[in-house]
Design an enzyme around this catalytic site. Structure first.
Site, PDB file in Angstrom:
ATOM      1  N   ASN A 259      -7.697-119.661 -31.818  1.00 40.73           N
ATOM      2  CA  ASN A 259      -7.927-120.841 -30.968  1.00 40.73           C
ATOM      3  C   ASN A 259      -7.922-122.165 -31.735  1.00 40.73           C
ATOM      4  O   ASN A 259      -7.832-123.234 -31.128  1.00 40.73           O
ATOM      5  CB  ASN A 259      -9.241-120.721 -30.190  1.00 40.73           C
ATOM      6  CG  ASN A 259      -9.201-119.661 -29.113  1.00 40.73           C
ATOM      7  OD1 ASN A 259     -10.185-118.972 -28.854  1.00 40.73           O
ATOM      8  ND2 ASN A 259      -8.055-119.495 -28.466  1.00 40.73           N
TER       9      ASN A 259
ATOM     10  N   ARG B  96      -6.757-122.525 -16.730  1.00 40.16           N
ATOM     11  CA  ARG B  96      -6.045-122.425 -15.452  1.00 40.16           C
ATOM     12  C   ARG B  96      -6.974-122.757 -14.286  1.00 40.16           C
ATOM     13  O   ARG B  96      -6.573-123.366 -13.309  1.00 40.16           O
ATOM     14  CB  ARG B  96      -5.456-121.008 -15.290  1.00 40.16           C
ATOM     15  CG  ARG B  96      -4.126-120.829 -16.012  1.00 40.16           C
ATOM     16  CD  ARG B  96      -3.768-119.376 -16.159  1.00 40.16           C
ATOM     17  NE  ARG B  96      -4.534-118.756 -17.244  1.00 40.16           N
ATOM     18  CZ  ARG B  96      -4.711-117.453 -17.360  1.00 40.16           C
ATOM     19  NH1 ARG B  96      -4.208-116.629 -16.460  1.00 40.16           N
ATOM     20  NH2 ARG B  96      -5.388-116.969 -18.382  1.00 40.16           N
ATOM     21  N   TRP B  97      -8.231-122.366 -14.422  1.00 34.27           N
ATOM     22  CA  TRP B  97      -9.220-122.677 -13.369  1.00 34.27           C
ATOM     23  C   TRP B  97      -9.333-124.198 -13.201  1.00 34.27           C
ATOM     24  O   TRP B  97      -9.335-124.709 -12.089  1.00 34.27           O
ATOM     25  CB  TRP B  97     -10.563-122.076 -13.762  1.00 34.27           C
ATOM     26  CG  TRP B  97     -11.662-122.280 -12.759  1.00 34.27           C
ATOM     27  CD1 TRP B  97     -11.997-121.435 -11.731  1.00 34.27           C
ATOM     28  CD2 TRP B  97     -12.582-123.381 -12.695  1.00 34.27           C
ATOM     29  NE1 TRP B  97     -13.062-121.945 -11.033  1.00 34.27           N
ATOM     30  CE2 TRP B  97     -13.440-123.141 -11.594  1.00 34.27           C
ATOM     31  CE3 TRP B  97     -12.763-124.541 -13.446  1.00 34.27           C
ATOM     32  CZ2 TRP B  97     -14.470-124.015 -11.236  1.00 34.27           C
ATOM     33  CZ3 TRP B  97     -13.784-125.424 -13.093  1.00 34.27           C
ATOM     34  CH2 TRP B  97     -14.623-125.147 -11.992  1.00 34.27           C
TER      35      TRP B  97
ATOM     36  N   ASP C  87     -11.047-115.097 -20.251  1.00 41.30           N
ATOM     37  CA  ASP C  87      -9.801-115.868 -20.173  1.00 41.30           C
ATOM     38  C   ASP C  87      -9.655-116.536 -18.799  1.00 41.30           C
ATOM     39  O   ASP C  87     -10.157-116.022 -17.803  1.00 41.30           O
ATOM     40  CB  ASP C  87      -8.612-114.938 -20.441  1.00 41.30           C
ATOM     41  CG  ASP C  87      -7.390-115.697 -20.916  1.00 41.30           C
ATOM     42  OD1 ASP C  87      -7.496-116.921 -21.166  1.00 41.30           O
ATOM     43  OD2 ASP C  87      -6.321-115.077 -21.051  1.00 41.30           O
TER      44      ASP C  87
END
Ligand code: IPE
Ligand code: MG
Length: 242
Positions: free
Chosen positions: A64, A20-21, A16
């Site tokens: 997903n 965000r990265w 996960d």
């Protein structure tokens, strides 16, 4: 590392934090997934010298499919590219590949590639790499029940060994440690764990470790730290200390 005696550990990971990265560096989310695949490739190279016999990765959950079409298509393209273009390197490393999940729901071209890679690598004697694609642990149980009933299995044959041998994962090979990266940092005394339906039965005795590291930043060094921290050899499996 040879796999015959299954020395070392089975490590499973919920990868996960890719999105965000990417956002943190002002990049589109898909770049985060690209970086996540690069992390997997690096780890696979480094795992040769680590005490790990099986590596199980949650790459695409049934849940997903709810994401934007563009992201979903991008992820499948990345997976297809990985399985097709990195096969030779996986073969050279003697990695055996097994995909878990509902294969019938995987896009046709990817499914064909998976079948070819699984077949080609089935005699390899190194690391077992299990990739969870279109996977959900409750769906896995539903498919197991359906197969069992269709096969007319005698109910008296069904016991815990039967279940362990007929899940999607390799028979009776459960993770020693399940890692979830991209955990949000929280203040105070509580911390939480959400399995996202990843290996719900197989992880019954796993040590579950959360890390705030975003998946693209995950490293073999951190994996080694987690193995030391989790200390799976100290488990009693419900027994008692001597
Ligand atoms: C996990 O990273 C990768 C997949 C589900 C394929 P995310 O895409 O969930 O990353 P965050 O949680 O948005 O950072
Ligand atoms: Mg996420």
């Amino acid at each position: 590392m040879k796999n015959h005696a299954k020395e070392g550990y089975h490590i499973a990971a919920i990868m996960d934090g890719n999105g965000r990265w990417a956002s943190a560096q002002g990049l589109p989310r898909l770049q985060g997934h690209t970086a996540g695949v690069a992390t997997v490739k690096t780890l696979l190279r480094e795992l040769r010298d680590a005490p790990v016999h099986t590596f199980t990765l949650f790459a695409f959950a049934i849940a997903n499919w709810k994401r934007d079409k563009e992201e979903v298509e991008g992820i499948w393209q990345l997976l297809q590219h990985f399985l097709e273009h990195d096969t030779q390197e996986l073969m050279d490393a003697q990695i055996r590949i097994r995909v878990i999940g509902d294969k019938s729901g995987i896009p046709g071209q990817v499914r064909k590639t998976i079948e070819a890679v699984e077949k080609r690598s089935q005699e390899n004697e190194g690391l077992l790499l299990q990739i969870a694609l279109n996977y959900d642990g409750v769906d896995e149980v539903a498919r197991l029940l359906k197969r069992t009933l269709h096969a007319g299995v005698d109910p008296n044959r069904i016991d815990t060994e039967y279940v362990r041998a007929h899940l999607d994962t390799e028979a009776c090979n459960e993770p020693d440690i399940v890692i979830r990266t991209g955990m949000k940092e929280r203040k105070g005394k509580f911390s939480y764990w959400r399995s996202s339906a990843f290996l719900p039965l197989q992880s019954a005795q796993s040590v579950c470790v959360g890390s705030t590291t975003l998946w693209p930043d995950f490293s073999i060094k951190e994996l080694q730290e987690i193995i030391d921290f989790a200390d799976p050899d100290s488990r009693l499996f419900g027994g008692q200390r001597m």
